[in-house]
Write a protein that holds these residues in place. Structure first.
Motif, PDB file in Angstrom:
ATOM      1  N   PHE A  23     105.024 -12.679   3.612  1.00 23.02           N
ATOM      2  CA  PHE A  23     103.775 -13.453   3.532  1.00 23.02           C
ATOM      3  C   PHE A  23     103.038 -13.154   2.226  1.00 23.02           C
ATOM      4  N   ARG A  24     103.778 -12.862   1.163  1.00 27.16           N
ATOM      5  CA  ARG A  24     103.158 -12.556  -0.126  1.00 27.16           C
ATOM      6  C   ARG A  24     102.424 -13.787  -0.675  1.00 27.16           C
ATOM      7  N   SER A  25     101.644 -13.558  -1.683  1.00 23.32           N
ATOM      8  CA  SER A  25     100.823 -14.599  -2.294  1.00 23.32           C
ATOM      9  C   SER A  25     101.657 -15.798  -2.740  1.00 23.32           C
ATOM     10  N   THR A  26     101.140 -16.978  -2.443  1.00 22.27           N
ATOM     11  CA  THR A  26     101.767 -18.217  -2.906  1.00 22.27           C
ATOM     12  C   THR A  26     101.079 -18.741  -4.165  1.00 22.27           C
ATOM     13  N   HIS A  27     100.095 -18.009  -4.655  1.00 19.12           N
ATOM     14  CA  HIS A  27      99.371 -18.387  -5.868  1.00 19.12           C
ATOM     15  C   HIS A  27      99.831 -17.493  -7.020  1.00 19.12           C
ATOM     16  N   PRO A  28     100.607 -18.002  -7.951  1.00 20.16           N
ATOM     17  CA  PRO A  28     101.105 -17.188  -9.060  1.00 20.16           C
ATOM     18  C   PRO A  28      99.967 -16.492  -9.816  1.00 20.16           C
ATOM     19  N   GLY A  29     100.165 -15.206 -10.088  1.00 14.81           N
ATOM     20  CA  GLY A  29      99.162 -14.462 -10.830  1.00 14.81           C
ATOM     21  C   GLY A  29      97.908 -14.137 -10.064  1.00 14.81           C
ATOM     22  N   ARG A  30      97.944 -14.297  -8.742  1.00 19.92           N
ATOM     23  CA  ARG A  30      96.787 -14.005  -7.899  1.00 19.92           C
ATOM     24  C   ARG A  30      97.250 -13.164  -6.713  1.00 19.92           C
ATOM     25  N   MET A  31      96.416 -12.187  -6.312  1.00 20.75           N
ATOM     26  CA  MET A  31      96.789 -11.325  -5.196  1.00 20.75           C
ATOM     27  C   MET A  31      95.550 -10.732  -4.536  1.00 20.75           C
ATOM     28  N   HIS A  32      95.632 -10.560  -3.219  1.00 19.23           N
ATOM     29  CA  HIS A  32      94.607  -9.794  -2.508  1.00 19.23           C
ATOM     30  C   HIS A  32      94.969  -8.320  -2.643  1.00 19.23           C
ATOM     31  N   ALA A  33      94.694  -7.774  -3.822  1.00 22.32           N
ATOM     32  CA  ALA A  33      95.070  -6.392  -4.126  1.00 22.32           C
ATOM     33  C   ALA A  33      93.929  -5.407  -3.881  1.00 22.32           C
ATOM     34  N   CYS A  34      92.843  -5.885  -3.284  1.00 24.73           N
ATOM     35  CA  CYS A  34      91.729  -4.992  -2.969  1.00 24.73           C
ATOM     36  C   CYS A  34      91.377  -5.040  -1.485  1.00 24.73           C
ATOM     37  N   GLY A  35      92.219  -5.710  -0.697  1.00 23.95           N
ATOM     38  CA  GLY A  35      92.040  -5.683   0.750  1.00 23.95           C
ATOM     39  C   GLY A  35      91.041  -6.650   1.323  1.00 23.95           C
ATOM     40  N   HIS A  36      90.596  -7.635   0.536  1.00 21.48           N
ATOM     41  CA  HIS A  36      89.596  -8.560   1.068  1.00 21.48           C
ATOM     42  C   HIS A  36      90.166  -9.440   2.185  1.00 21.48           C
TER      43      HIS A  36
END
Length: 376
Positions: free
Chosen positions: A83-96
């Protein structure tokens, strides 16, 4: 209320991370979920890409606020999750994504089990930048539904899943971005005497900036000045006409922040004179410290210590930044860490929070809100 539902919500949100004030898909997803809940006691208002949700109490005497952030980061995800990000160059890397799923779990509980007081849930955009808390505080919706107290959580990869950590007083630092542009005169590498070299100027500047903390900040205080990125020049055989430095400032007091900025500006003025160049400075996104209300924090700690299935640990202040500080500056409340047991830290491309923490987060927040509201 099945916890698996909110784990799935977290995974859905994880796939659609969006940057600050661009959380269009995220807002739509949240609103669609809210529409599935009973509407009798609930009021919903949007603000930019954020959302206010009020759950009316049975016999309200006060309003209690709970805030979650919504945005992602400009990071390419490397977790390999299905279920990784489907938006290239974007990530919920801070747990929001975890924060939002917990907030929805708590909100869902109180839609079905209202308490005495009014509850207001704030889904805040742009925590990572350019900063959504301050303009949200100034919004008409906040003026209408302003809480008497407010609290929030943030995931902590370094603590085991389900552990809660917090302290009275200062929890997160004052932070400011730092962007410095230098402009001199470019030219051919064979004729340096006809130029004003901004590679040399920027190198001297970086070295001098490192003296600020060691020679201008009280040793009993704390501050950080970091230059994380430098760019200058175009090709290897040309003198650079411009240079750009990008970094961050962190301090444990507003006074230290102002002192650091004064010294940066003084040093920069000296660079202009020494290298006959022009300089400009931009502090970008600035966040006020997160300062936990002592009385309310102690009350929450006493509550946690009575819970058999929640582990509380005290913690120290951190140099991380959070714009929730702007809300705590005006409204009594606190923020706490929720452990998610990950070997990779916040803002890392491989951060993968342990989803068991979602149940702990929902349980802790919902139980505390119930206890707080039902007291005489």
């Amino acid at each position: 209320m099945a916890i698996s539902q909110f784990i799935q919500i977290r995974r859905d949100l994880h796939q659609i991370p969006e940057l600050g004030f661009q959380e269009v898909k995220t807002q739509k997803y949240l609103l669609e979920y809210l529409q599935t809940l009973p509407q009798e006691r609930m009021e919903i208002e949007t603000w930019r890409t954020g959302i206010f949700v009020k759950i009316k109490g049975l016999k309200p005497e006060k309003t209690i606020g709970y805030r979650t952030d919504m945005d992602g980061l400009p990071i390419e995800e490397e977790t390999g999750l299905p279920f990784r990000s489907t938006h290239p160059g974007r990530m919920h890397a801070c747990g929001h994504d975890v924060h939002m799923s917990i907030a929805l779990g708590v909100l869902t509980h109180f839609v079905h089990h209202p308490v005495r007081d009014d509850l207001v849930f704030l889904f805040q955009p742009a925590e990572e930048g350019p900063g959504g808390a301050l303009p949200m505080m100034e919004s008409e919706q906040m003026k209408k539904w302003r809480p008497d107290m407010i609290f929030a959580l943030h995931i902590a990869p370094e603590y085991p899943a389900g552990t809660i950590a917090l302290k009275e007083g200062l929890l997160f630092a004052n932070t400011s971005e730092l962007y410095i542009d230098l402009k001199g005169k470019g030219g051919h590498a064979a004729y340096p005497h006809k130029t004003k070299d901004m590679v040399i100027a920027s190198a001297h500047l970086v070295t001098q900036l490192q003296s600020i903390v060691s020679r201008n900040v009280d040793p009993l205080d704390s501050a950080v000045v970091t230059i994380g990125k430098m760019t200058a020049g175009t090709v290897q055989n040309a003198i650079a006409e411009t240079a750009r430095l990008e970094g961050t400032i962190r301090t444990l007091s507003p006074e230290a922040m102002e002192k650091v900025k004064e010294r940066i500006e003084a040093i920069l003025h000296g660079i202009e004179i020494a290298f006959d160049c022009e300089a400009s400075i931009d502090y970008g996104c600035r966040y006020y410290q997160v300062n936990n209300d002592p009385e309310l924090t102690r009350d929450f700690i006493r509550f946690l210590e009575k819970q058999e299935d929640i582990t509380f640990v005290p913690c120290r202040e951190a140099m991380t930044g959070e714009d929730f500080g702007y809300m705590l500056k005006e409204i009594p409340g606190f923020m706490f860490w929720l452990g998610v047991g990950s070997p990779y830290g916040l803002h890392h491309s491989k951060l993968n929070p342990d989803e068991k923490a979602i149940e702990t987060g929902i349980q802790a927040v919902a139980s505390y809100l119930t206890s707080l509201s039902n007291r005489k």
